[in-house]
Design an enzyme around this catalytic site. Structure first.
Site, PDB file in Angstrom:
ATOM      1  N   CYS A   1      -6.215   2.287   5.645  1.00 33.22           N
ATOM      2  CA  CYS A   1      -6.847   1.017   6.000  1.00 33.22           C
ATOM      3  C   CYS A   1      -6.304   0.556   7.351  1.00 33.22           C
ATOM      4  O   CYS A   1      -5.335   1.120   7.868  1.00 33.22           O
ATOM      5  CB  CYS A   1      -6.566  -0.019   4.910  1.00 33.22           C
ATOM      6  SG  CYS A   1      -4.877  -0.672   4.943  1.00 33.22           S
TER       7      CYS A   1
ATOM      8  N   GLU B   1       0.952   3.928   1.785  1.00 29.73           N
ATOM      9  CA  GLU B   1       1.442   4.377   3.092  1.00 29.73           C
ATOM     10  C   GLU B   1       2.596   3.498   3.580  1.00 29.73           C
ATOM     11  O   GLU B   1       3.589   4.006   4.107  1.00 29.73           O
ATOM     12  CB  GLU B   1       0.308   4.357   4.128  1.00 29.73           C
ATOM     13  CG  GLU B   1      -0.827   5.309   3.829  1.00 29.73           C
ATOM     14  CD  GLU B   1      -1.954   4.693   2.995  1.00 29.73           C
ATOM     15  OE1 GLU B   1      -3.080   5.210   3.062  1.00 29.73           O
ATOM     16  OE2 GLU B   1      -1.710   3.689   2.281  1.00 29.73           O
TER      17      GLU B   1
ATOM     18  N   CYS C   1      -2.459  -0.217   7.281  1.00 31.83           N
ATOM     19  CA  CYS C   1      -1.644   0.993   7.180  1.00 31.83           C
ATOM     20  C   CYS C   1      -1.702   1.800   8.470  1.00 31.83           C
ATOM     21  O   CYS C   1      -0.683   2.333   8.916  1.00 31.83           O
ATOM     22  CB  CYS C   1      -2.082   1.835   5.988  1.00 31.83           C
ATOM     23  SG  CYS C   1      -1.692   1.054   4.409  1.00 31.83           S
TER      24      CYS C   1
ATOM     25  N   HIS D   1       0.854  -1.189   0.000  1.00 24.87           N
ATOM     26  CA  HIS D   1       0.000   0.000   0.000  1.00 24.87           C
ATOM     27  C   HIS D   1       0.888   1.237   0.000  1.00 24.87           C
ATOM     28  O   HIS D   1       2.046   1.197   0.467  1.00 24.87           O
ATOM     29  CB  HIS D   1      -0.898   0.013   1.234  1.00 24.87           C
ATOM     30  CG  HIS D   1      -1.967  -1.035   1.218  1.00 24.87           C
ATOM     31  ND1 HIS D   1      -3.104  -0.937   1.986  1.00 24.87           N
ATOM     32  CD2 HIS D   1      -2.079  -2.199   0.528  1.00 24.87           C
ATOM     33  CE1 HIS D   1      -3.874  -1.988   1.771  1.00 24.87           C
ATOM     34  NE2 HIS D   1      -3.270  -2.778   0.901  1.00 24.87           N
TER      35      HIS D   1
END
Length: 156
Positions: free
Chosen positions: A83, A55, A86, A53
């Site tokens: 999410c 992040e 993250c 992801h």
């Protein structure tokens, strides 16, 4: 203080991810003392890595640049509310603040719904969809015991 240019960079990263077809429409930027330290976009599908992801990738990059495993004094700008994975990484990295653009609800509206994870985490382990079976805690405890006695450990 929030800076529009850093959010624009996070959003530009999300667009780069979409246009390059390397992952979902998510981007992130990490800033320290008003300076851009790291930026990334989602690369889940191009790397076959469900943890890639934006992040997470930005956190990894920022830690490499700053040569540290903590990002105290840093801020995260992200194109979407993080999410659960993250958010956990953000807490572990000890970032000072999160600025986000789109919400989890916005993401769910285009097929990125992680609400089931939030729901699962609220349940007792025995009631979750993914079975969790404890094994060999007495053997695994040795590493914890050694850690406690280790005189020169790096706390984190």
């Amino acid at each position: 203080m929030a800076n529009r240019q850093f959010m624009e960079e996070a959003i530009a990263q999300s667009l780069l991810g979409v246009r390059s077809q390397k992952g979902g429409p998510f981007g992130a930027a990490i800033v320290k003392n008003g300076e851009l330290i790291a930026k990334a976009h989602n690369r889940v599908t191009s790397t076959n890595d469900p943890t890639a992801h934006a992040e997470i990738l930005a956190i990894r990059q920022a830690c490499q640049v700053l040569q540290t495993f903590e990002l105290k004094g840093c801020e995260l700008y992200t194109s979407c509310e993080p999410c659960p994975m993250c958010l956990g990484a953000i807490y572990w990295a000890r970032l000072d603040r999160i600025y986000y653009a789109n919400t989890k609800t916005d993401a769910a509206g285009i097929g990125f719904d992680d609400g089931f994870i939030d729901d699962e985490l609220k349940l007792p382990r025995c009631d979750r969809q993914l079975p969790m079976i404890q094994m060999m805690p007495e053997v695994a405890a040795r590493a914890f015991e050694e850690w406690v006695r280790l005189p020169n450990k790096v706390e984190y």
